[in-house]
Design an enzyme around this catalytic site. Structure first.
Site, PDB file in Angstrom:
ATOM      1  N   HIS A 361       0.443  -1.214  -0.265  1.00 22.49           N
ATOM      2  CA  HIS A 361       0.102  -0.073  -0.167  1.00 22.49           C
ATOM      3  C   HIS A 361       0.749   1.646   0.126  1.00 22.49           C
ATOM      4  O   HIS A 361       2.313   0.583   0.768  1.00 22.49           O
ATOM      5  CB  HIS A 361      -0.744  -0.124   1.231  1.00 22.49           C
ATOM      6  N   SER A 362       0.603   2.010  -0.939  1.00 25.71           N
ATOM      7  CA  SER A 362       1.075   3.874  -0.807  1.00 25.71           C
ATOM      8  C   SER A 362       2.365   3.285  -1.018  1.00 25.71           C
ATOM      9  O   SER A 362       3.240   2.753  -2.440  1.00 25.71           O
ATOM     10  CB  SER A 362       0.835   4.382   0.358  1.00 25.71           C
ATOM     11  N   LEU A 363       3.540   3.706  -0.421  1.00 28.88           N
ATOM     12  CA  LEU A 363       5.084   3.782  -0.599  1.00 28.88           C
ATOM     13  C   LEU A 363       5.368   2.358  -0.937  1.00 28.88           C
ATOM     14  O   LEU A 363       5.918   1.868  -1.403  1.00 28.88           O
ATOM     15  CB  LEU A 363       5.559   4.555   0.195  1.00 28.88           C
TER      16      LEU A 363
END
Length: 544
Positions: A361-363
């Site tokens: 998720h995300s980075l």
């Protein structure tokens, strides 16, 4: 005698006439047989032609019906009949960065650890700590993240992959591409079709399970467990040092496997920051998370204005950046990308016969995509920032003329998340106020976007970036999985000028008419020069 002569002659003539008649009849019969044989041959040929035409018609009809049946099977029957098994957490990896970048610790999850982790998680949940890190809807609300069993479905797919996409080749190739990108482009890889098991991204439960694994990577770990060092670096890990995975000096990943260890999922942890709710506490890896965010997703070292402190010294002057310096910074051994490569290699060494998938998720999602691109394996990401620019700067291999349907990197997101959509920038944005230069919007692979702005009337808000919001209010709430399609043509940082070397040249080798030698590239991990002073406009006035 006359009578006798006449009689004999008549009898002889009769015999000759009879023989001739018989020969004529025989010839007539033979001729009739030949004609009949010709007729039969013609009829047989006509019959074969008719059968061939009928067969061709049946083949065309069968192919059309089979294509429709196959599509139905892929979307209905395959989704129900390709159960990959029940997945549980089996390992936790911590990889140091910065001064501790040589540290790679692995914790094997056993029954004792699950018990201790469950007890500590219950205490955290009782006090409301980390409640945004694990979904609250349905049966998962009271579940222990360390004992939860995830359901995934797989399907066999034909993908395009290079024979050289193995760790023994790829890292030396990337190092060479960093120093001589012009020659690296001339290296022809042996691309070919390969059948492999990939996650069935049309199955809703599979997508939710992968998102839950990404969420699991955020959940706080207990300060216990038998960590083992898998690197050659000789260090003793004792006492409080065991909890390195939660301090500011490392990247963490959780490894999930099914019962027979035929499929393994590597989930990379994303950014920890108070300004990004639902992504971990502010004191957990936040400093290095922010540094790597600004390296991967900014146009030039997070140089937004003269008020910003850059994360590297590649900025030259207004909207001008040194490309070779940027590439060296991304490939440094103490950055997250290298940590992700090392984690994948360790998982491959411990599960050599398994199909390895990546998620995050995300980075963590962006890193999962970059590692998957490096080694040609599937990746499913959630709310990842645009990572296409980083893919190009790292010179990751891309098959020539890759058909879109053969891509195995899927980016799930929604239109109310400014980080995923690439709109969390500008002086007044929450990202900029918090010191994050999230300037990219372009994704590689396929994008699977939920249009919650038009469907549900949501407004664009940074709060919608958190993982449990994505799971509880989007993935669970929608009846069907979002369609995954190739993104539109996209260009990041179009107004920037990137020069190969600081003196403005585009080649690492001096030309035949050059009046002075061109600087040679430095090794990964150190920029070609360091800016010691800048004027009020941001121009570098003195170099080290």
């Amino acid at each position: 005698m006359v009578a006798d002569f006449d009689s004999g002659w008549y009898e002889g003539a009769g015999d000759e006439l009879g023989q001739g008649a018989r020969n004529g009849v025989l010839r007539e019969r033979l001729g009739g047989n030949e004609k009949a044989q010709v007729v039969r041959s013609r009829r047989k040929a006509v019959a074969w032609n008719v059968l061939m035409v009928l067969g061709l018609i049946l083949y065309v009809l069968y192919s059309a019906c089979f294509a429709q049946a196959r599509q139905w099977w892929r979307t209905n029957g395959m989704a129900r009949g390709s159960q990959a098994g029940r997945f549980q957490l089996v390992q936790v990896h911590h990889h140091g960065v910065g001064a501790e970048h040589a540290t790679h610790l692995v914790l094997d999850v056993d029954a004792e650890f699950r018990k201790e982790a469950a007890a500590e998680y219950s205490v955290f949940a009782l006090h409301g700590e980390g409640q945004e890190l694990w979904p609250e809807a349905g049966r998962r609300r009271a579940a222990n993240p360390f004992e939860y069993a995830y359901a995934l479905r797989e399907e066999r797919a034909t993908v395009v992959r290079a024979q050289q996409q193995v760790p023994e080749f790829m890292e030396p190739y990337l190092d060479f591409a960093l120093e001589r990108p012009d020659l690296a482009e001339q290296i022809k890889m042996d691309w070919g079709y390969e059948n492999m098991f990939v996650p069935n991204i049309t199955d809703k439960e599979t997508v939710i399970s992968l998102a839950l694994m990404s969420s699991n990577a955020y959940v706080r770990l207990p300060n216990t467990g038998n960590w083992r060092n898998v690197t050659s670096w000789n260090s003793s890990v004792e006492g409080d040092q065991i909890h390195l995975g939660w301090d500011e000096n490392g990247l963490r990943a959780h490894v999930f496997a099914n019962e027979d260890r035929s499929v393994v999922v590597l989930a990379l942890k994303g950014t920890s920051s108070q300004v990004l709710p639902g992504s971990g506490d502010d004191d957990e890896t936040s400093a290095n998370d922010k540094l790597n965010d600004n390296l991967l997703f900014s146009c030039c070292c997070a140089r937004v204005s003269y008020l910003w402190t850059t994360v590297c010294d590649c900025y030259i002057k207004s909207y001008t950046c040194e490309e070779s310096c940027l590439e060296s910074e991304l490939r440094r051994k103490d950055r997250y990308y290298q940590a992700g490569l090392d984690m994948y290699k360790q998982v491959l060494a411990e599960f050599p016969d398994a199909s390895i998938w990546l998620t995050g998720h995300s980075l963590g999602g962006a890193l999962a995509s970059l590692v998957a691109r490096t080694y040609g394996v599937p990746a499913v990401t959630f709310e990842a920032p645009g990572e296409l620019l980083a893919t190009q700067r790292l010179h990751l291999p891309q098959p020539p003329g890759l058909p879109n349907q053969l891509d195995t990197v899927w980016h799930f997101g929604h239109t109310a998340d400014p980080i995923f959509m690439g709109t969390c920038n500008g002086a007044s944005s929450a990202c900029s106020i918090a010191g994050y230069a999230m300037e990219t919007s372009c994704h590689s692979g396929k994008s699977c976007v939920y249009d919650v702005v038009n469907d549900r009337g949501w407004r664009v808000n940074l709060l919608h970036h958190r993982i449990h919001t994505v799971i509880d209010k989007i993935l669970d709430d929608y009846d069907a999985v979002a369609a995954c399609v190739p993104p539109d043509i996209c260009h990041d940082c179009y107004n920037w000028n990137y020069v190969r070397w600081r003196d403005g040249t585009t080649s690492p080798m001096p030309s035949s008419v050059a009046s002075k030698p061109t600087p040679t590239p430095t090794s990964p991990g150190s920029p070609s020069s360091t800016c010691k002073g800048r004027n009020w406009f941001g121009y570098c006035t003195e170099y080290a």
